[in-house]
Design an enzyme around this catalytic site. Structure first.
Site, PDB file in Angstrom:
ATOM      1  N   LYS A  78       4.582  -0.251   1.454  1.00 37.66           N
ATOM      2  CA  LYS A  78       5.763  -0.466   2.200  1.00 37.66           C
ATOM      3  C   LYS A  78       6.860  -0.977   1.372  1.00 37.66           C
ATOM      4  CE  LYS A  78       2.614   1.145   5.265  1.00 37.66           C
ATOM      5  NZ  LYS A  78       1.123   1.054   4.563  1.00 37.66           N
TER       6      LYS A  78
ATOM      7  N   ASP B 228      -1.076 -10.687   7.675  1.00 35.54           N
ATOM      8  CA  ASP B 228      -0.626  -9.406   6.973  1.00 35.54           C
ATOM      9  C   ASP B 228       0.840  -9.537   7.254  1.00 35.54           C
ATOM     10  OD1 ASP B 228       0.209  -6.811   6.652  1.00 35.54           O
ATOM     11  OD2 ASP B 228      -1.407  -5.909   7.947  1.00 35.54           O
TER      12      ASP B 228
END
Length: 412
Positions: free
Chosen positions: A230, A205
């Protein structure tokens, strides 16, 4: 014909060719590699042949005319199975990560679930870090545990712990680096070496680092995922996720899930993310510079017991981060000397820095993980300290951020 090929839809070959074309665009006509910012702006789309449009169009069409029965024009048939705006986003992220294939999803958690569903079956085993995102842990600990998947939690900063936890039925190792929310650092290449000949897939990730700061595939990872909500989107206005890989079989299964399960982004969401990526490099430069200044400031305050930021020389992962990242990121976590009470009060004292979940936007945010983003990890091996505050440092004027932090601490 393989099982992966039989499960994929009729547009597989055409869209895979488009993905490979995106990889070729990493160099110019002379073979010289383009820089990151050039790829962020130009990869994934060329000006429209008919109109010359510089920006990728937002293709709101749900379906696409075919040139004959099952003869797809450009590989597109139905937007759940593929959309040109979404494809542009997928190709761009793949190019930035040095991947052959990219697949976009409706959220970061949808991307996480897609990877888990592709790699795991009942009775399988996975290895997870002891400081993973609460949503990832919740999904594994509920849905996948009930499905018969077993999970070992280890400190991934120690590759020996990963090697010791491997079983014959281990199908994947899930890494975050930097981790959420304690900002731990894992040496990706060392973990890849620790796996040796074991067939488990190494999944990273890469949300906290973004492709600008770190490229896990080049360090030995098999699959990389992002919550594009994000840093890739970067403006707190769109939710999404993406998975990239060089593994053709894994990509075939992901492609099947896009159409078969349908957790895909709409064209407007894909466009907003694609647009955000164009400024990723310049934003991350400011994010990192601000975060370094914030971390150094907080390290000198008596109210703070510990600053967790890999850019500080005393961080245990500093040397690894300096080696495998191009910058130390924009996330800073702090532990308060007085415990939970001042941590909670501090969250309510800031004025410019907003108390809110999420991260990676241009604006600075802070939150109390134990009561907010990581509440689901309470009582588990991933439980977060209650004196911890996580700060997503934005790109505001640094003097204004430091002034806000000063008044918030002085008011404790």
């Amino acid at each position: 014909m393989t099982e992966h090929e039989t499960r994929a839809d009729a547009g597989t070959a055409a869209r895979r060719e488009a993905a490979l074309h995106a990889e070729r665009r990493l160099t110019d006509a002379t073979g010289r590699p383009f820089g990151f910012d050039t790829n962020a702006i130009h990869a994934g789309y060329e000006p429209d042949a008919q109109t010359g449009a510089i920006n990728v169009p937002i293709y709101t069409s749900t379906t696409f005319a075919q040139d004959g029965v099952a003869q797809l024009r450009g590989g597109f048939e139905y937007s759940r199975c593929g959309n040109p705006t979404v494809t542009a986003l997928e190709q761009t992220v793949a190019a930035l990560e040095g991947a052959r294939f990219g697949r976009a999803w409706g959220s970061g958690m949808a991307a996480t679930d897609a990877v888990l569903r592709v790699l795991l079956r009942p009775g399988d085993h996975l290895i997870l870090g002891n400081d993973a995102y609460g949503g990832t842990f919740r999904l594994i600990d509920t849905t996948y545990r009930e499905w018969g998947v077993h999970c070992s939690v280890v400190d991934t900063a120690d590759p020996a712990q990963i090697a010791a936890a491997l079983r014959p039925e281990t199908k994947l190792v899930w890494l975050e680096t930097p981790t959420n929310p304690l900002l731990g650092i894992t040496d990706i290449a060392a973990v890849a070496d620790a796996l040796g000949e074991h067939p488990a897939k190494l999944v990273v990730d890469n949300t906290f680092a973004s492709p600008y700061l770190q490229n896990p595939l080049a360090l030995g990872a098999d699959i990389v995922m992002h919550s594009t909500t994000k840093y890739l989107g970067g403006h707190s206005d769109v939710v999404g996720g993406v998975v990239v890989t060089n593994d053709e079989d894994v990509d075939g299964e992901l492609l099947f899930l896009q159409g078969g399960a349908g957790a895909v982004p709409g064209p407007m969401d894909a466009y907003l993310t694609y647009r955000g990526i164009k400024t990723l490099g310049v934003r991350m430069d400011r994010h990192c510079a601000n975060a370094q200044a914030v971390a150094e400031f907080l390290a000198g305050r008596p109210e703070i017991a510990q600053v967790l930021y890999p850019g500080l020389p005393d961080h245990p992962g500093h040397a690894v981060a300096a080696r495998q990242m191009r910058g130390f990121g924009a996330m800073v976590s702090v532990r308060f000397a007085g415990g939970e009470a001042p941590a909670l009060q501090f969250c309510e004292n800031t004025r410019l820095i907003c108390l809110a979940e999420s991260l990676g936007g241009v604006e600075s945010l802070l939150e109390h993980p134990a009561k907010m983003t990581h509440q689901s990890a309470a009582g588990s091996a991933l439980e977060v300290p209650d004196d911890l505050v996580r700060i997503s440092v934005g790109i505001e004027n640094i003097d204004d951020l430091l002034a806000d932090l000063t008044q918030a601490l002085d008011a404790l």
